[in-house]
Structure formats: C-alpha cells, structure tokens
Design a protein around this motif. Structure first.
Motif, mmCIF file in Angstrom:
data_model
loop_
_atom_site.group_PDB
_atom_site.id
_atom_site.type_symbol
_atom_site.label_atom_id
_atom_site.label_comp_id
_atom_site.label_asym_id
_atom_site.label_seq_id
_atom_site.Cartn_x
_atom_site.Cartn_y
_atom_site.Cartn_z
ATOM 1 N N GLU A 78 0.834 -1.204 0.000
ATOM 2 C CA GLU A 78 0.000 0.000 0.000
ATOM 3 C C GLU A 78 0.872 1.260 0.000
ATOM 4 O O GLU A 78 0.636 2.201 -0.764
ATOM 5 C CB GLU A 78 -0.921 -0.005 1.214
ATOM 6 C CG GLU A 78 -1.836 1.195 1.293
ATOM 7 C CD GLU A 78 -2.681 1.213 2.549
ATOM 8 O OE1 GLU A 78 -3.140 2.308 2.919
ATOM 9 O OE2 GLU A 78 -2.877 0.156 3.186
ATOM 10 N N ARG A 79 1.892 1.280 0.847
ATOM 11 C CA ARG A 79 2.806 2.428 0.896
ATOM 12 C C ARG A 79 3.547 2.610 -0.424
ATOM 13 O O ARG A 79 3.744 3.737 -0.878
ATOM 14 C CB ARG A 79 3.807 2.257 2.030
ATOM 15 C CG ARG A 79 3.202 2.482 3.386
ATOM 16 C CD ARG A 79 4.225 2.330 4.476
ATOM 17 N NE ARG A 79 3.614 2.480 5.781
ATOM 18 C CZ ARG A 79 4.108 1.966 6.888
ATOM 19 N NH1 ARG A 79 5.237 1.287 6.867
ATOM 20 N NH2 ARG A 79 3.492 2.153 8.034
ATOM 21 N N LYS A 80 3.970 1.509 -1.024
ATOM 22 C CA LYS A 80 4.675 1.561 -2.312
ATOM 23 C C LYS A 80 3.781 2.174 -3.382
ATOM 24 O O LYS A 80 4.211 3.031 -4.162
ATOM 25 C CB LYS A 80 5.100 0.152 -2.722
ATOM 26 C CG LYS A 80 5.822 0.073 -4.038
ATOM 27 C CD LYS A 80 6.206 -1.360 -4.347
ATOM 28 C CE LYS A 80 6.897 -1.471 -5.686
ATOM 29 N NZ LYS A 80 7.254 -2.872 -5.992
ATOM 30 N N ILE A 81 2.521 1.757 -3.410
ATOM 31 C CA ILE A 81 1.569 2.277 -4.391
ATOM 32 C C ILE A 81 1.332 3.764 -4.168
ATOM 33 O O ILE A 81 1.354 4.557 -5.118
ATOM 34 C CB ILE A 81 0.236 1.488 -4.332
ATOM 35 C CG1 ILE A 81 0.463 0.046 -4.793
ATOM 36 C CG2 ILE A 81 -0.831 2.170 -5.185
ATOM 37 C CD1 ILE A 81 -0.717 -0.879 -4.538
ATOM 38 N N LYS A 82 1.123 4.163 -2.929
ATOM 39 C CA LYS A 82 0.876 5.574 -2.621
ATOM 40 C C LYS A 82 2.089 6.437 -2.947
ATOM 41 O O LYS A 82 1.947 7.546 -3.465
ATOM 42 C CB LYS A 82 0.501 5.740 -1.144
ATOM 43 C CG LYS A 82 -0.893 5.260 -0.830
ATOM 44 C CD LYS A 82 -1.196 5.410 0.648
ATOM 45 C CE LYS A 82 -2.614 4.980 0.953
ATOM 46 N NZ LYS A 82 -2.927 5.073 2.388
ATOM 47 N N LYS A 83 3.273 5.931 -2.653
ATOM 48 C CA LYS A 83 4.496 6.689 -2.914
ATOM 49 C C LYS A 83 4.700 6.898 -4.416
ATOM 50 O O LYS A 83 5.092 7.982 -4.851
ATOM 51 C CB LYS A 83 5.699 5.954 -2.318
ATOM 52 C CG LYS A 83 6.987 6.720 -2.433
ATOM 53 C CD LYS A 83 8.111 5.994 -1.720
ATOM 54 C CE LYS A 83 9.395 6.808 -1.809
ATOM 55 N NZ LYS A 83 10.493 6.127 -1.101
ATOM 56 N N ARG A 84 4.413 5.891 -5.193
ATOM 57 C CA ARG A 84 4.585 5.973 -6.645
ATOM 58 C C ARG A 84 3.483 6.814 -7.280
ATOM 59 O O ARG A 84 3.680 7.415 -8.331
ATOM 60 C CB ARG A 84 4.583 4.566 -7.244
ATOM 61 C CG ARG A 84 4.901 4.506 -8.691
ATOM 62 C CD ARG A 84 6.370 4.751 -8.896
ATOM 63 N NE ARG A 84 6.664 4.725 -10.308
ATOM 64 C CZ ARG A 84 7.502 5.562 -10.888
ATOM 65 N NH1 ARG A 84 8.129 6.449 -10.178
ATOM 66 N NH2 ARG A 84 7.719 5.486 -12.169
ATOM 67 N N GLY A 85 2.318 6.813 -6.666
ATOM 68 C CA GLY A 85 1.129 7.447 -7.237
ATOM 69 C C GLY A 85 0.267 6.337 -7.802
ATOM 70 O O GLY A 85 0.743 5.510 -8.585
ATOM 71 N N ILE A 86 -0.974 6.281 -7.397
ATOM 72 C CA ILE A 86 -1.836 5.149 -7.758
ATOM 73 C C ILE A 86 -1.981 5.015 -9.265
ATOM 74 O O ILE A 86 -1.824 3.923 -9.819
ATOM 75 C CB ILE A 86 -3.221 5.266 -7.077
ATOM 76 C CG1 ILE A 86 -3.060 5.330 -5.561
ATOM 77 C CG2 ILE A 86 -4.117 4.105 -7.480
ATOM 78 C CD1 ILE A 86 -4.327 5.690 -4.808
ATOM 79 N N LEU A 94 -0.588 1.832 -11.513
ATOM 80 C CA LEU A 94 -1.456 1.010 -12.352
ATOM 81 C C LEU A 94 -0.954 0.960 -13.800
ATOM 82 O O LEU A 94 -1.009 -0.083 -14.434
ATOM 83 C CB LEU A 94 -2.892 1.537 -12.319
ATOM 84 C CG LEU A 94 -3.670 1.292 -11.035
ATOM 85 C CD1 LEU A 94 -4.975 2.062 -11.057
ATOM 86 C CD2 LEU A 94 -3.920 -0.191 -10.819
ATOM 87 N N GLU A 95 -0.495 2.089 -14.312
ATOM 88 C CA GLU A 95 0.005 2.138 -15.683
ATOM 89 C C GLU A 95 1.262 1.303 -15.868
ATOM 90 O O GLU A 95 1.481 0.724 -16.924
ATOM 91 C CB GLU A 95 0.289 3.591 -16.088
ATOM 92 C CG GLU A 95 -0.960 4.411 -16.250
ATOM 93 C CD GLU A 95 -0.678 5.906 -16.415
ATOM 94 O OE1 GLU A 95 0.484 6.349 -16.240
ATOM 95 O OE2 GLU A 95 -1.646 6.636 -16.714
ATOM 96 N N GLU A 96 2.092 1.222 -14.825
ATOM 97 C CA GLU A 96 3.357 0.495 -14.910
ATOM 98 C C GLU A 96 3.226 -0.985 -14.596
ATOM 99 O O GLU A 96 4.118 -1.763 -14.910
ATOM 100 C CB GLU A 96 4.383 1.131 -13.973
ATOM 101 C CG GLU A 96 4.769 2.530 -14.400
ATOM 102 C CD GLU A 96 5.668 3.219 -13.390
ATOM 103 O OE1 GLU A 96 5.896 2.679 -12.286
ATOM 104 O OE2 GLU A 96 6.140 4.325 -13.708
#
Length: 76
Positions: A61-69, A73-75
């Motif tokens: 969850e933290r990884k997703i939030k840090k990257r930007g949701i 998803l695009e990556e």
C-alpha cells in the motif's frame, strides 16, 4: 490480506487501502461508511493484490501511494 484500488468516476480519483474482506469493505465505501470516500460514491473496484500477511499488505500500500496510484497502475 488484500490490497485494493478503487476509482470514483464522480471525482476522477483513485483510493488504495487494505482489508481482510474486500466485499464488505467495498460495501462500506459505497454506503458512506468511510469519511474520506463518502464524496466519491459510487466507487468501482479496479484492482486487487493478494498478500500473505498484514505487514506485506501495508508495505505494498505504501509503495503504491508513494509511486502514485495512477502511475502504479500504468506500470503494472
């Protein structure tokens, strides 16, 4: 444990969190049971990721939030 991503077409925004019961949590979000997500009703379940434990779920969850949701998803 499940990490999930929701999307609100009304707001044009994503939301990420984790839970043990995804069906119940989605119902809570769409009934206004969570203050942060009330304005975005209805929420659509976009993606789920199964995790073996809570620690793994929180890390993802933290990884997703840090990257930007949206970017995450695009990556992936």
């Amino acid at each position: 444990m499940v990490v999930y991503i929701l999307f609100s077409e009304k707001l044009g925004r994503y939301y990420v969190d984790h839970t043990m019961d995804i069906e119940k949590r989605l119902e809570v979000h769409n009934q206004g049971g969570k203050k942060y997500t009330t304005k975005g009703i209805p929420w659509e379940l976009i993606k789920t990721y199964l995790c073996s434990n809570r620690s793994e779920a929180v890390q993802l969850e933290r990884k997703i939030k840090k990257r930007g949701i949206k970017r995450y998803l695009e990556e992936n």
